[in-house]
Motif scaffolding. Structure first.
Motif, PDB file in Angstrom:
ATOM      1  N   UNK A 258      -5.869   3.629  -1.157  1.00 39.85           N
ATOM      2  CA  UNK A 258      -5.322   4.165  -2.403  1.00 39.85           C
ATOM      3  C   UNK A 258      -5.181   5.651  -2.242  1.00 39.85           C
ATOM      4  N   UNK A 259      -3.951   6.168  -2.213  1.00 42.45           N
ATOM      5  CA  UNK A 259      -3.743   7.593  -2.006  1.00 42.45           C
ATOM      6  C   UNK A 259      -4.366   8.351  -3.161  1.00 42.45           C
TER       7      UNK A 259
ATOM      8  N   UNK B  50       2.648  11.790  -3.075  1.00 39.67           N
ATOM      9  CA  UNK B  50       3.860  11.033  -2.749  1.00 39.67           C
ATOM     10  C   UNK B  50       3.572   9.715  -2.050  1.00 39.67           C
ATOM     11  N   UNK B  51       2.410   9.587  -1.427  1.00 43.53           N
ATOM     12  CA  UNK B  51       2.050   8.363  -0.725  1.00 43.53           C
ATOM     13  C   UNK B  51       1.546   7.267  -1.658  1.00 43.53           C
ATOM     14  N   UNK B  52       1.274   7.590  -2.899  1.00 42.93           N
ATOM     15  CA  UNK B  52       0.798   6.582  -3.845  1.00 42.93           C
ATOM     16  C   UNK B  52       1.918   5.585  -4.114  1.00 42.93           C
ATOM     17  N   UNK B  53       1.604   4.288  -4.031  1.00 45.88           N
ATOM     18  CA  UNK B  53       2.655   3.276  -4.165  1.00 45.88           C
ATOM     19  C   UNK B  53       2.636   2.572  -5.522  1.00 45.88           C
ATOM     20  N   UNK B  54       2.018   3.172  -6.539  1.00 44.99           N
ATOM     21  CA  UNK B  54       2.092   2.607  -7.890  1.00 44.99           C
ATOM     22  C   UNK B  54       3.550   2.526  -8.320  1.00 44.99           C
ATOM     23  N   UNK B  55       3.997   1.344  -8.771  1.00 44.72           N
ATOM     24  CA  UNK B  55       5.392   1.126  -9.132  1.00 44.72           C
ATOM     25  C   UNK B  55       5.463   0.618 -10.583  1.00 44.72           C
ATOM     26  N   UNK B  56       5.603   1.502 -11.569  1.00 46.08           N
ATOM     27  CA  UNK B  56       5.620   1.094 -12.976  1.00 46.08           C
ATOM     28  C   UNK B  56       6.704   0.074 -13.311  1.00 46.08           C
ATOM     29  N   UNK B  57       7.827   0.104 -12.615  1.00 49.00           N
ATOM     30  CA  UNK B  57       8.912  -0.833 -12.879  1.00 49.00           C
ATOM     31  C   UNK B  57       8.790  -2.119 -12.065  1.00 49.00           C
TER      32      UNK B  57
ATOM     33  N   UNK C 110      10.982   2.235  -4.571  1.00 45.89           N
ATOM     34  CA  UNK C 110      10.145   3.389  -4.846  1.00 45.89           C
ATOM     35  C   UNK C 110      10.005   4.245  -3.616  1.00 45.89           C
ATOM     36  N   UNK C 111       9.129   5.250  -3.704  1.00 43.36           N
ATOM     37  CA  UNK C 111       8.955   6.159  -2.574  1.00 43.36           C
ATOM     38  C   UNK C 111      10.214   6.942  -2.277  1.00 43.36           C
ATOM     39  N   UNK C 112      10.943   7.334  -3.329  1.00 48.20           N
ATOM     40  CA  UNK C 112      12.166   8.114  -3.138  1.00 48.20           C
ATOM     41  C   UNK C 112      11.773   9.585  -3.097  1.00 48.20           C
TER      42      UNK C 112
END
Length: 252
Positions: free
Chosen positions: A31-32, A191-198, A204-206
């Motif tokens: 977890x970043x 920026x490395x956190x991969x939480x994706x609310x949608x 993600x990761x744009x």
């Protein structure tokens, strides 16, 4: 770190959308962490390069239509406008504007790459298109140390991009400096956190990252010097945003 967790991390970073995806170092946590402001490698904040010279000051951002303008928050005083050549083109232009009492002051125009297949107003993971829209710019990081940004900066060995791009160009160094674009992510995190609310299906990761000489998976890339200029110029107190898309979409 056990095997399943490593696999989850690798899979998540592969879906970042940037050219090739980041690869976690063995010691990087699954977890970043929340991004924290690090001390710049330079004693003081370096000024932008001469290319950031001031131009005219229009009252409204050029090339943007009423729908796009309405999406820009009222408190945003910095706007990075990324204008794609066409809906299916991987080539674009970046201009950083700052709002003053006289209007929007423009910086220099920089060449950039976006996703291989152009742009989408409904980006999904793996569609090889960059998302159209207005997004906050709150967090940065990279493989190298802080070049002097006031944004929270997360330095990590996980900002590694191996392999080659769509045109056979090496991807090494692409993530030396990155700025997270707040599309389908949790602001205030690395920026490395991969939480994706949608949801993961919306990609993600744009990021903004260093250009490797070819199209990206979804990010926007500019030269290393221009990334440094952007990092040093963005001010969280001015609530910076990116306005990005092909010219036709932005004009709506």
């Amino acid at each position: 770190m056990n095997g399943p967790r490593v696999a989850l991390l690798a899979a998540s970073l592969f879906l970042t959308g940037c050219g090739g995806g980041a690869v976690a170092s063995p010691g990087h946590p699954s977890g970043a962490p929340k991004a924290t402001t690090s001390t710049p490698d330079v004693a003081t904040l370096a000024p932008p390069s001469p290319e950031m010279s001031v131009q005219a000051a229009p009252l409204h951002l050029p090339g943007l239509g009423p729908r796009t303008l309405a999406a820009i928050p009222a408190d945003a005083r910095q706007a990075v406008v990324v204008t794609g050549r066409g809906r299916n083109s991987p080539l674009s232009t970046v201009v950083l504007y700052e709002r003053t009492e006289a209007g929007w002051q423009a910086g220099a125009s920089w060449p950039a790459h976006n996703a291989l297949k152009g742009w989408s107003e409904h980006h999904t993971g793996g569609d090889l298109r960059s998302p159209v829209g207005v997004y906050g710019l709150t967090d940065a990081g990279g493989l190298l140390g802080n070049p002097g940004t006031r944004l929270p900066y997360h330095r990590s060995g996980a900002f590694t991009s191996p392999g080659t791009g769509f045109e056979g160009e090496p991807l090494a160094g692409s993530f030396d400096y990155v700025i997270a674009i707040n599309y389908n992510r949790e602001p205030g995190t690395s920026p490395l956190d991969w939480t994706r609310p949608l949801g993961a299906g919306r990609g993600g990761g744009i990021w903004f990252h260093v250009d490797h000489g070819g199209p990206t998976h979804g990010c926007v890339s500019v030269s290393e010097q221009h990334m440094k200029d952007l990092l040093r110029t963005l001010d969280p107190g001015l609530h910076p945003v990116v306005v990005m898309g092909d010219a036709t979409a932005l004009a709506r």
